[in-house]
Design a protein around this motif. Sequence first.
Motif, PDB file in Angstrom:
ATOM      1  N   GLU A 132       0.836  -1.211   0.000  1.00 35.76           N
ATOM      2  CA  GLU A 132       0.000   0.000   0.000  1.00 35.76           C
ATOM      3  C   GLU A 132       0.865   1.253   0.000  1.00 35.76           C
ATOM      4  O   GLU A 132       0.570   2.223  -0.697  1.00 35.76           O
ATOM      5  N   GLU A 133       1.939   1.228   0.772  1.00 32.58           N
ATOM      6  CA  GLU A 133       2.829   2.393   0.758  1.00 32.58           C
ATOM      7  C   GLU A 133       3.488   2.552  -0.616  1.00 32.58           C
ATOM      8  O   GLU A 133       3.664   3.663  -1.107  1.00 32.58           O
ATOM      9  N   LEU A 134       3.835   1.426  -1.226  1.00 29.99           N
ATOM     10  CA  LEU A 134       4.492   1.508  -2.540  1.00 29.99           C
ATOM     11  C   LEU A 134       3.538   2.032  -3.606  1.00 29.99           C
ATOM     12  O   LEU A 134       3.950   2.652  -4.578  1.00 29.99           O
ATOM     13  N   GLU A 135       2.231   1.780  -3.412  1.00 26.89           N
ATOM     14  CA  GLU A 135       1.254   2.341  -4.336  1.00 26.89           C
ATOM     15  C   GLU A 135       1.236   3.864  -4.233  1.00 26.89           C
ATOM     16  O   GLU A 135       0.920   4.554  -5.196  1.00 26.89           O
ATOM     17  N   ASP A 136       1.572   4.385  -3.062  1.00 27.89           N
ATOM     18  CA  ASP A 136       1.669   5.831  -2.872  1.00 27.89           C
ATOM     19  C   ASP A 136       3.096   6.338  -3.103  1.00 27.89           C
ATOM     20  O   ASP A 136       3.443   7.432  -2.677  1.00 27.89           O
ATOM     21  N   THR A 137       3.931   5.514  -3.705  1.00 30.05           N
ATOM     22  CA  THR A 137       5.295   5.906  -4.084  1.00 30.05           C
ATOM     23  C   THR A 137       5.326   5.884  -5.613  1.00 30.05           C
ATOM     24  O   THR A 137       5.722   4.894  -6.219  1.00 30.05           O
ATOM     25  N   PRO A 138       4.832   6.954  -6.243  1.00 36.56           N
ATOM     26  CA  PRO A 138       4.492   6.866  -7.665  1.00 36.56           C
ATOM     27  C   PRO A 138       5.687   6.742  -8.612  1.00 36.56           C
ATOM     28  O   PRO A 138       6.825   6.977  -8.213  1.00 36.56           O
ATOM     29  N   VAL A 139       5.366   6.397  -9.826  1.00 34.75           N
ATOM     30  CA  VAL A 139       6.244   6.322 -11.005  1.00 34.75           C
ATOM     31  C   VAL A 139       7.263   5.186 -10.944  1.00 34.75           C
ATOM     32  O   VAL A 139       7.412   4.410 -11.885  1.00 34.75           O
ATOM     33  N   LEU A 140       7.970   5.068  -9.845  1.00 34.80           N
ATOM     34  CA  LEU A 140       9.007   4.043  -9.736  1.00 34.80           C
ATOM     35  C   LEU A 140       8.430   2.642  -9.894  1.00 34.80           C
ATOM     36  O   LEU A 140       7.297   2.372  -9.497  1.00 34.80           O
ATOM     37  N   ASP A 141       9.244   1.732 -10.444  1.00 36.07           N
ATOM     38  CA  ASP A 141       8.940   0.312 -10.341  1.00 36.07           C
ATOM     39  C   ASP A 141       9.529  -0.167  -9.016  1.00 36.07           C
ATOM     40  O   ASP A 141      10.610   0.258  -8.621  1.00 36.07           O
ATOM     41  N   LYS A 142       8.795  -1.053  -8.353  1.00 34.91           N
ATOM     42  CA  LYS A 142       9.186  -1.442  -7.016  1.00 34.91           C
ATOM     43  C   LYS A 142       9.032  -2.946  -6.815  1.00 34.91           C
ATOM     44  O   LYS A 142       8.200  -3.575  -7.453  1.00 34.91           O
ATOM     45  N   GLY A 143       9.829  -3.491  -5.921  1.00 32.42           N
ATOM     46  CA  GLY A 143       9.659  -4.881  -5.544  1.00 32.42           C
ATOM     47  C   GLY A 143       9.964  -5.020  -4.071  1.00 32.42           C
ATOM     48  O   GLY A 143      10.560  -4.127  -3.465  1.00 32.42           O
ATOM     49  N   ILE A 144       9.535  -6.127  -3.476  1.00 28.38           N
ATOM     50  CA  ILE A 144       9.830  -6.356  -2.054  1.00 28.38           C
ATOM     51  C   ILE A 144      10.513  -7.715  -1.879  1.00 28.38           C
ATOM     52  O   ILE A 144      10.239  -8.657  -2.615  1.00 28.38           O
ATOM     53  N   TYR A 145      11.436  -7.769  -0.927  1.00 28.44           N
ATOM     54  CA  TYR A 145      12.066  -9.039  -0.572  1.00 28.44           C
ATOM     55  C   TYR A 145      11.372  -9.569   0.683  1.00 28.44           C
ATOM     56  O   TYR A 145      11.070  -8.805   1.600  1.00 28.44           O
ATOM     57  N   ILE A 146      11.158 -10.863   0.707  1.00 30.77           N
ATOM     58  CA  ILE A 146      10.377 -11.456   1.797  1.00 30.77           C
ATOM     59  C   ILE A 146      11.299 -12.082   2.851  1.00 30.77           C
ATOM     60  O   ILE A 146      12.117 -12.949   2.548  1.00 30.77           O
ATOM     61  N   ALA A 492       3.790  12.955 -12.239  1.00 32.49           N
ATOM     62  CA  ALA A 492       3.981  11.916 -11.220  1.00 32.49           C
ATOM     63  C   ALA A 492       2.657  11.254 -10.881  1.00 32.49           C
ATOM     64  O   ALA A 492       2.448  10.730  -9.808  1.00 32.49           O
ATOM     65  N   SER A 493       1.727  11.299 -11.830  1.00 29.61           N
ATOM     66  CA  SER A 493       0.408  10.736 -11.583  1.00 29.61           C
ATOM     67  C   SER A 493       0.413   9.226 -11.801  1.00 29.61           C
ATOM     68  O   SER A 493      -0.500   8.515 -11.397  1.00 29.61           O
ATOM     69  N   TYR A 494       1.506   8.783 -12.406  1.00 30.59           N
ATOM     70  CA  TYR A 494       1.612   7.405 -12.846  1.00 30.59           C
ATOM     71  C   TYR A 494       2.037   6.529 -11.679  1.00 30.59           C
ATOM     72  O   TYR A 494       2.895   6.907 -10.877  1.00 30.59           O
ATOM     73  N   ILE A 495       1.417   5.376 -11.522  1.00 29.53           N
ATOM     74  CA  ILE A 495       1.544   4.622 -10.278  1.00 29.53           C
ATOM     75  C   ILE A 495       2.820   3.774 -10.198  1.00 29.53           C
ATOM     76  O   ILE A 495       3.329   3.501  -9.124  1.00 29.53           O
ATOM     77  N   GLY A 496       3.386   3.390 -11.335  1.00 31.23           N
ATOM     78  CA  GLY A 496       4.560   2.505 -11.304  1.00 31.23           C
ATOM     79  C   GLY A 496       4.131   1.070 -11.084  1.00 31.23           C
ATOM     80  O   GLY A 496       2.974   0.796 -10.799  1.00 31.23           O
ATOM     81  N   ARG A 497       5.083   0.167 -11.227  1.00 30.30           N
ATOM     82  CA  ARG A 497       4.732  -1.249 -11.145  1.00 30.30           C
ATOM     83  C   ARG A 497       5.225  -1.902  -9.869  1.00 30.30           C
ATOM     84  O   ARG A 497       6.170  -1.443  -9.251  1.00 30.30           O
ATOM     85  N   ILE A 498       4.587  -3.011  -9.544  1.00 31.52           N
ATOM     86  CA  ILE A 498       5.157  -3.937  -8.572  1.00 31.52           C
ATOM     87  C   ILE A 498       5.718  -5.099  -9.383  1.00 31.52           C
ATOM     88  O   ILE A 498       5.018  -5.694 -10.215  1.00 31.52           O
TER      89      ILE A 498
END
Lengths: 545, 425
Positions: A132-146, A492-498
């Motif tokens: 959810e926080e990454l959705e509010d971190t726009p434009v960038l592509d993002k991933g998470i390590y588990i 910066a309206s663009y959400i970016g990817r997970i």
Amino acid sequence: MPNDSLIIKGGIVYDPLNGVKGSIKDIYVKDGKIVEDLSEEAAEVIDVTGMIVAPANVDIHSHIAGPKVNSARLMRPEDHLRDPLRRKNGLRSGCGFSVPTTFVTAYRYLLLGYGTVMDPAVPPLKARHALEELEDTPVLDKGIYILMGNNNILYYLLKKGDKKSAKLFAAWLLKSAGGYAIKVVNPGGTESFKWGKIFNSLSDDTIWGIKPKVVVDILNEVACEFKLPHPVHLHTYNIGIPGSYKAALDTINAFKDNRLHLAHLQYFCYGGDSWATFRSESVKVVEALSNYENITADMGQVIFVDTTTMTADTPWEFTLHKLAGGRWSNSDVELETGSGIVPYRYRMDNLVNSVQWAVGLEIALLLGPWRVFLTTDHPNGGPFYFYPEVIKWLTSADARKEMIEKIHPKAKKRIYLHNIDREFSLYEMITMLSAAPAKALGLKEKGHLGAGADADIAIYKPKGSVAETLSRVEYLIKDGRVVVRHGEIVDASYIGRIIRVDTGVDDSALSNEVRELFDKFYSVTFSNYKVEDVYFKREVVKRVV
Amino acid sequence: MKVENVVCPFCGCLCDDVIVYVEDGAIKGVEKACSIGRSLFLKHREDLSLPSIDGRETSIDEAINEAVNILRDKKHVLIYGLSSTSIEAQRKALELADLIGASIDQTTSICHGPTSLAIHQTGIPTCTLGEVKNRADVVVFWGSNPLEAHQRHYERYSLIPKGMFVTEGRRGRKLVVVDVRPTPSSRAADIFIQVRPGEDYEVLNALRYMLKGGKLDGEVGGVKVETLKSLLDIMLSAKYGVIFIGMGLTMTRGKYHNVEAALSLAIELNSHTRWSVVAMRGHYNVSGAGMVLLWQTGFPMAVNFSLGYPRYSPGEYSAVDLLRRKEVDAVLVIASDPVANFPREAVRNLLSLPIIAIDPKRSLTTMVAKVVIPTAKVGIETEGTAYRMDGVPIRVKKILNSIYPSDEEVLDRIIAKIKGEERNA
Ligand SMILES: [Zn+2]
């Protein structure tokens, strides 16, 4: 409307993965991808004559989102008060400093030329929060390590000797939490702290009667057998203390036959047997690593600022709390992991901090840009937007010399940095920021400008030095959209990817026993545990196997 | 139709094992929920609000238009509530606040706000509720009465369940309740300690003093020192202890000082054995409201955007204080009932202002609001994320349809109109 075709015209192109080293070349973009050719009529032409054109940067390890970052925000209102950002041009307002708000995080990364950032430590039970926080971190592509290195179900299965179930469980967990890679933090250490014990070892028995090495071995097998794009991302034991280099050597020796990433290696290169004898042993660690191209690392560079430390290494944060005094937060997450947070200021007049500063630069300069990537383990070593400072030190021996005069006078005898003349070139710096981390992450569409790559392009105006040049982009293209123009964010309206992996292991592969463990010991039901698809508004799923 | 593992959108426990029976588009039966949760589901079609302007029934579209007119015209709007809606709606509320330079506050400022203020000072060692179930052999409820306010807390998380390392369940745990009077929750306790009202701070600090080797005699806060000594011994002999703090601590004399003392005690105990603190949060997503505020503004409540960036000042930008000082000229209330809950002076000033109320249910606030916008109930008629009292995010479900849009959608339409953008209805 953004134009779906672009021609980036006349720039000086640096594309290390394709061996392009400063040639004047046009780059063509269509539908978010880089293409071989394009006719001029249909495209927006951006004239970048004289400018540097490079792949957008990739951060392999930066704590930007999720439960512990937010707990740190709660603990440190004074941190935000000194760094407010106004809303303007349709951008959201927010605050810096060491734990910036999500929008500010994105904006500052974009202006530094970043297109992709990985958050390296997410408890699966709280993965939704990070997403959810990454959705509010726009434009960038993002991933998470588990986080998996202290997982009780994994320990249970390994204790029984049921390796097959353990591997399936880990692969299922990675998929269920929407992760990109497996993260291990002080295996056995976080679990032991839940019992009030400080534990640091790969080869001693944990409280569960199994050895941490066994846990990492099995996760290495998962990474290998499921062909995960990024290997196990390992924060090993004994972080930050005198003599930590022995843990690094032990770790390298234990896993030298695998692909592996060593997180924020700087913290594991210290010699001495007490704080009084604290010194750099980076040369020994570099020597041990030099033969193993299969092992990469990131710097975890220290900056002389007031910052916030946060890690799943809960015994270390408690130790730091006792050392530094003051505030401490800790959060134990059922069956999975924990995290600790302590505010910390690195001081130039402190001998230990001075040595730490030098060590980060030593390992990077000695191992080179394909092996060690720029990070500050944000915000542990300092906020990420101090990267231009680090670039200055990596690219200028004079700048380092100047700093060595300023740090603690006794430090010079404890470090190796003044013996290193190497200065990274612009090409090497671009390698370290984009091509090399993208390669280590197995992100084939990132970190280069060849046809088929994502059109994530950083364009810089040459300034007096490499560091100044790379300190702010003139243009940033993300997926073919012009996000930064003339040095200002325009879209910066663009959400970016997970970006996440699909191991193909679904619920039916779990044994009844694992299902029973879930029902008995989690506080949420099995069906409410897995992250629902709605948390991946735009995503790239890497199907593996 | 039987729907399993439904999440109950009532309190901070977010019990996610509820069974709901749906027939002909209505809820006909509920299993496993507590009595409050049951009636929430069974009576969710009662007392519904209607779209209205100045008490006159209207359409949703007109109500939204009127809300936009008010929000556009006014100089300093207060946005308040948030704790009983989804993260998705809370995010939109913040976007709106940033856009129009409003003040925004959530219900925590009148319950667990002091807990946040204390965390600013000390930090907090905490844990998830499953950790309590699996590890806690001593649990202390301080100023909290779960059997009435969080009815399944004992049963699901803190007292009864058999955990991984507390294999005997209830028999493997010591329950201590500290309160100013006996309660149903204290009757279940192994040890009940009755503190004189308003003296929790003294009692907590006496424990800290003795932990550091200090000697006391007589009594502190109406409690014999002997009793406190034996409580401290129990705390020190725990393998994993948890203190649950309630409004008996946060909203009585001393407020955040009380919480600071409790957190300091827990932090200091960690040099001996493991202790965590969990706040007994009330509304089902009050935790989430704090989370979104933190990640978007850096602060958990009482934020003002009038200078174009978030400023934090509890006591200044908190809803009650803004109203008391008559500093706002309109109020947007989302899923909350301040007219029923605020102090009299604040309510008097609130009543003199145009109120826009977004709420599925009728309340004292909707009855006096200038504009009422009914919405689909989160967790029954629309889905979304909510954060449990321990910060675990859970997806609440949609099990029925509603003729009304969600809070998120209404706020999104308001934002779009203020920005002059088009949105497809
Ligand atoms: Zn890290």
